[in-house]
Design an enzyme around this catalytic site. Structure first.
Site, PDB file in Angstrom:
ATOM      1  N   PRO A 114      41.238 -55.399  10.565  1.00 12.01           N
ATOM      2  CA  PRO A 114      41.033 -54.722  11.866  1.00 12.01           C
ATOM      3  C   PRO A 114      39.885 -53.437  11.533  1.00 12.01           C
ATOM      4  CG  PRO A 114      43.136 -53.912  10.830  1.00 12.01           C
ATOM      5  CD  PRO A 114      42.633 -54.971  10.124  1.00 12.01           C
ATOM      6  N   GLY A 120      39.077 -51.212   5.343  1.00 13.20           N
ATOM      7  CA  GLY A 120      37.786 -51.543   4.581  1.00 13.20           C
ATOM      8  C   GLY A 120      37.192 -52.627   5.284  1.00 13.20           C
ATOM      9  N   SER A 122      34.303 -52.700   7.394  1.00 13.01           N
ATOM     10  CA  SER A 122      32.974 -53.021   6.977  1.00 13.01           C
ATOM     11  C   SER A 122      32.537 -53.379   5.838  1.00 13.01           C
ATOM     12  CB  SER A 122      32.191 -51.817   7.479  1.00 13.01           C
ATOM     13  OG  SER A 122      32.557 -50.696   6.580  1.00 13.01           O
ATOM     14  N   ASP A 165      36.069 -48.469  -1.045  1.00  9.27           N
ATOM     15  CA  ASP A 165      36.041 -49.486   0.047  1.00  9.27           C
ATOM     16  C   ASP A 165      35.692 -50.872  -0.722  1.00  9.27           C
ATOM     17  OD1 ASP A 165      37.404 -48.121   1.477  1.00  9.27           O
ATOM     18  OD2 ASP A 165      36.127 -48.432   3.344  1.00  9.27           O
TER      19      ASP A 165
END
Length: 330
Positions: A114, A120, A122, A165
């Site tokens: 989500p 994370g 992206s 991320d």
């Protein structure tokens, strides 16, 4: 998500030796260290292996033109909206890196991670797409070049990404960050977690700015809390190596208390943390920027995960995910 009309255009360019490439990645959460990491203390990032992104990249003719197929945008790559610019960058930067900037591709992305939840999204999409584009050319990116490409996409998405991320979405064990050093953390046992979505987007920038403003007013107090979170991160690392789930849960509970002290929790997050604890979770805390987003709960096993997830949904969680790391003890 599938658009079958666009699927019919995703055929290899006649006469090319290139192939359809595939790539995958997964979500991540912060186990211990959010906010405090900004002030120089260590952090632990947890891969969420069961919340996945898959991508395919198929060579197409120049007359077809490059295209993206996703839930956010399905259509030509060169008319994609700003919301998917990091994904577009994943395609163009990887082609440039491979010395094939003129190659046209049909890229499809299927993501269960989500957005705006501290998981994370992206970076996970970028990691899957860059790997898929490289696979078109029968190339496997090494860890460093893959990281650098994902970071290029993350700069488009976030400006000055920390790299947490980008590392977390491709790791299969927790990752330790301290003073620029990035290390995988070996596990002494399997650990099972439940991630629960409050349904409220995280407000990371707002929360970071509020902590920064508080630090400007009272640096000693904020530095003390950050140092305490850093101590918890070090303790948590030891519990992972030792396979000590009870000890890890205690550090998570303590970390949530310190994050609440920094005023980055919320009523929604606290409600889910309380629900997890009432269901006998070994530990529970907010994860990510806070003021929305997700809660992370540590559980004893898969059956306990089901009970905790049920309790979290009853308390208002819009979605839950269960993930296990270190499925075989070292």
């Amino acid at each position: 998500m599938t658009n079958h009309d666009t699927d019919r255009t995703a055929t290899p360019h006649p006469g090319t030796s290139l192939r359809t490439g595939t790539g995958s990645s997964h979500g991540k959460t912060i186990l211990i260290g959010e906010h405090a990491v900004v002030y120089g203390v260590p952090a632990l990032v947890l891969p969420v292996l069961d919340v996945r992104v898959t991508a395919t990249a198929t060579p197409v003719s120049s007359t077809s033109g490059s295209a993206l197929e996703s839930t956010v945008h399905t259509g030509p790559l060169d008319t994609a909206p700003a919301a998917v610019l990091p994904t577009v960058t994943a395609v163009t930067a990887t082609l440039r890196h491979l010395g094939a900037p003129e190659q046209h591709l049909h890229v499809r992305v299927d993501s269960a991670v989500p957005t705006a939840r501290g998981m994370g999204s992206s970076a996970a999409v970028a990691a899957a797409v860059t790997a898929a584009v490289a696979d078109v050319f029968d190339r496997t990116l090494d860890a460093q070049e893959h990281h650098e490409l994902v970071q290029e996409c993350e700069r488009v998405a976030h400006g000055r990404p920390s790299g947490l991320d980008a590392r977390g979405v491709v790791a299969d064990v927790p990752v330790w960050f301290e003073d620029g050093v990035v290390e995988p953390v070996p596990l002494g046992a399997a650990f099972t977690f439940v991630v629960a979505d409050t349904g409220v987007p995280g407000h990371t920038r707002e929360a970071v700015a509020a902590v920064r403003e508080r630090h400007d007013r009272d640096p000693q107090a904020v530095d003390a809390v950050a140092a305490a979170i850093g101590d918890l991160a070090r303790r948590a690392r030891g519990t992972l190596v030792d396979g000590d789930a009870q000890g890890l849960g205690a550090t998570m509970d303590a970390a949530h208390g310190l994050l609440t002290e920094l005023d980055v929790s919320s009523a929604d997050l606290d409600r889910l943390v309380d629900a997890a604890r009432r269901a006998d979770a070994l530990g529970a805390k907010l994860t990510g920027g806070g003021r929305g987003g997700c809660v992370l709960a540590l559980v004893a096993d898969a059956a306990h995960a089901d009970r905790v997830a049920t309790a979290l949904r009853a308390a208002g969680a819009t979605e839950t995910w269960t993930t296990t790391i270190g499925a075989r003890a070292l």
